[in-house]
Design a protein around this motif. Structure first.
Motif, PDB file in Angstrom:
ATOM      1  N   THR A  90       0.832  -1.197   0.000  1.00  0.00           N
ATOM      2  CA  THR A  90       0.000   0.000   0.000  1.00  0.00           C
ATOM      3  C   THR A  90       0.867   1.248   0.000  1.00  0.00           C
ATOM      4  O   THR A  90       1.724   1.424   0.868  1.00  0.00           O
ATOM      5  CB  THR A  90      -0.920   0.011   1.234  1.00  0.00           C
ATOM      6  N   ALA A  91       0.664   2.085  -1.006  1.00  0.00           N
ATOM      7  CA  ALA A  91       1.484   3.293  -1.162  1.00  0.00           C
ATOM      8  C   ALA A  91       0.973   4.083  -2.352  1.00  0.00           C
ATOM      9  O   ALA A  91       0.118   3.608  -3.107  1.00  0.00           O
ATOM     10  CB  ALA A  91       2.953   2.919  -1.393  1.00  0.00           C
ATOM     11  N   ILE A  92       1.513   5.267  -2.499  1.00  0.00           N
ATOM     12  CA  ILE A  92       1.320   6.023  -3.729  1.00  0.00           C
ATOM     13  C   ILE A  92       2.462   5.626  -4.662  1.00  0.00           C
ATOM     14  O   ILE A  92       3.634   5.665  -4.268  1.00  0.00           O
ATOM     15  CB  ILE A  92       1.333   7.532  -3.482  1.00  0.00           C
ATOM     16  N   TYR A  93       2.126   5.238  -5.858  1.00  0.00           N
ATOM     17  CA  TYR A  93       3.107   4.781  -6.834  1.00  0.00           C
ATOM     18  C   TYR A  93       3.345   5.879  -7.873  1.00  0.00           C
ATOM     19  O   TYR A  93       2.392   6.464  -8.400  1.00  0.00           O
ATOM     20  CB  TYR A  93       2.622   3.502  -7.516  1.00  0.00           C
ATOM     21  N   TYR A  94       4.605   6.098  -8.178  1.00  0.00           N
ATOM     22  CA  TYR A  94       5.016   7.122  -9.124  1.00  0.00           C
ATOM     23  C   TYR A  94       5.865   6.505 -10.235  1.00  0.00           C
ATOM     24  O   TYR A  94       6.644   5.584  -9.986  1.00  0.00           O
ATOM     25  CB  TYR A  94       5.871   8.189  -8.438  1.00  0.00           C
ATOM     26  N   CYS A  95       5.721   7.044 -11.428  1.00  0.00           N
ATOM     27  CA  CYS A  95       6.664   6.711 -12.488  1.00  0.00           C
ATOM     28  C   CYS A  95       7.599   7.899 -12.664  1.00  0.00           C
ATOM     29  O   CYS A  95       7.228   9.048 -12.383  1.00  0.00           O
ATOM     30  CB  CYS A  95       5.960   6.369 -13.789  1.00  0.00           C
ATOM     31  N   ALA A  96       8.804   7.616 -13.083  1.00  0.00           N
ATOM     32  CA  ALA A  96       9.810   8.666 -13.211  1.00  0.00           C
ATOM     33  C   ALA A  96      10.768   8.340 -14.343  1.00  0.00           C
ATOM     34  O   ALA A  96      10.965   7.168 -14.688  1.00  0.00           O
ATOM     35  CB  ALA A  96      10.584   8.813 -11.908  1.00  0.00           C
ATOM     36  N   GLY A  97      11.349   9.384 -14.896  1.00  0.00           N
ATOM     37  CA  GLY A  97      12.285   9.213 -15.984  1.00  0.00           C
ATOM     38  C   GLY A  97      13.577   9.967 -15.735  1.00  0.00           C
ATOM     39  O   GLY A  97      13.562  11.046 -15.130  1.00  0.00           O
ATOM     40  N   ARG A  98      14.677   9.378 -16.164  1.00  0.00           N
ATOM     41  CA  ARG A  98      15.973  10.027 -16.044  1.00  0.00           C
ATOM     42  C   ARG A  98      16.519  10.269 -17.435  1.00  0.00           C
ATOM     43  O   ARG A  98      16.823   9.344 -18.173  1.00  0.00           O
ATOM     44  CB  ARG A  98      16.938   9.140 -15.252  1.00  0.00           C
ATOM     45  N   MET A  99      16.650  11.523 -17.792  1.00  0.00           N
ATOM     46  CA  MET A  99      17.133  11.857 -19.124  1.00  0.00           C
ATOM     47  C   MET A  99      18.647  12.038 -19.162  1.00  0.00           C
ATOM     48  O   MET A  99      19.262  11.897 -20.215  1.00  0.00           O
ATOM     49  CB  MET A  99      16.432  13.109 -19.641  1.00  0.00           C
ATOM     50  N   PHE A 100      19.232  12.370 -18.031  1.00  0.00           N
ATOM     51  CA  PHE A 100      20.682  12.471 -17.979  1.00  0.00           C
ATOM     52  C   PHE A 100      21.130  12.055 -16.590  1.00  0.00           C
ATOM     53  O   PHE A 100      20.385  12.168 -15.624  1.00  0.00           O
ATOM     54  CB  PHE A 100      21.165  13.894 -18.292  1.00  0.00           C
ATOM     55  N   ARG A 101      22.358  11.574 -16.524  1.00  0.00           N
ATOM     56  CA  ARG A 101      22.854  11.072 -15.253  1.00  0.00           C
ATOM     57  C   ARG A 101      23.668  12.129 -14.532  1.00  0.00           C
ATOM     58  O   ARG A 101      24.506  12.797 -15.122  1.00  0.00           O
ATOM     59  CB  ARG A 101      23.722   9.828 -15.462  1.00  0.00           C
ATOM     60  N   GLU A 102      23.405  12.273 -13.252  1.00  0.00           N
ATOM     61  CA  GLU A 102      24.208  13.127 -12.385  1.00  0.00           C
ATOM     62  C   GLU A 102      25.091  12.235 -11.519  1.00  0.00           C
ATOM     63  O   GLU A 102      24.597  11.315 -10.872  1.00  0.00           O
ATOM     64  CB  GLU A 102      23.299  13.992 -11.512  1.00  0.00           C
ATOM     65  N   ILE A 103      26.379  12.527 -11.530  1.00  0.00           N
ATOM     66  CA  ILE A 103      27.360  11.676 -10.862  1.00  0.00           C
ATOM     67  C   ILE A 103      27.051  11.473  -9.382  1.00  0.00           C
ATOM     68  O   ILE A 103      27.290  10.409  -8.824  1.00  0.00           O
ATOM     69  CB  ILE A 103      28.768  12.258 -11.041  1.00  0.00           C
ATOM     70  N   LYS A 104      26.474  12.470  -8.766  1.00  0.00           N
ATOM     71  CA  LYS A 104      26.260  12.375  -7.322  1.00  0.00           C
ATOM     72  C   LYS A 104      25.164  11.392  -6.942  1.00  0.00           C
ATOM     73  O   LYS A 104      25.002  11.065  -5.759  1.00  0.00           O
ATOM     74  CB  LYS A 104      25.928  13.756  -6.748  1.00  0.00           C
ATOM     75  N   TYR A 105      24.406  10.902  -7.933  1.00  0.00           N
ATOM     76  CA  TYR A 105      23.329   9.972  -7.627  1.00  0.00           C
ATOM     77  C   TYR A 105      23.644   8.581  -8.154  1.00  0.00           C
ATOM     78  O   TYR A 105      24.242   8.415  -9.220  1.00  0.00           O
ATOM     79  CB  TYR A 105      22.023  10.442  -8.265  1.00  0.00           C
TER      80      TYR A 105
END
Length: 126
Positions: A90-105
């Motif tokens: 049970t939760a709120i579900y989200y979709c997400a997209g990454r268009m470019f990568r950030e080194i810190k993540y």
């Protein structure tokens, strides 16, 4: 860029739901895209992602073997098939997209995804 998640609802423990995420303004392929969820009082967490370099899927331990991520590039839609649902899903579900990568993540860090859709609520009753 817009992402719209839908398909949430109420399910019984052991049941199934399929979430969809429609993208507009960009094509899902070849970017990293995924599903996240946030339960009440908890941080948002990654559930599953499809890599931007190939189609190997990542699953969190909590859902591996029960959930399946897929995408239809022709329709520009991302899916999450959820089987054997548990009350703890049970939760709120989200979709997400990454268009470019950030080194810190890291590859599956919430902060590393630039585009987010409005969530869809999934409630699993025991």
């Amino acid at each position: 860029v817009q992402l719209q998640a839908f398909g949430g609802g109420l399910a019984q423990s052991g049941g199934s739901l399929r979430l969809s995420c429609a993208a507009s303004g960009f094509t899902l392929d070849p970017y990293r895209i995924g599903w996240f969820r946030q339960a009440p009082g908890k941080e948002r967490e990654v559930i599953s992602c499809i890599s931007d370099s190939d189609d190997n899927a990542y699953y969190a331990d909590s859902v591996r073997g029960r959930f399946t991520i897929s995408r239809d590039n022709a329709k520009n839609v991302l899916y999450l098939q959820m089987n054997s649902l548990k009350p703890e899903d049970t939760a709120i579900y989200y979709c997400a997209g990454r268009m470019f990568r950030e080194i810190k993540y890291g590859d599956y860090d919430v902060g590393g995804f630039q585009y987010w859709g409005l969530g869809t609520l999934v409630t699993v009753s025991s």
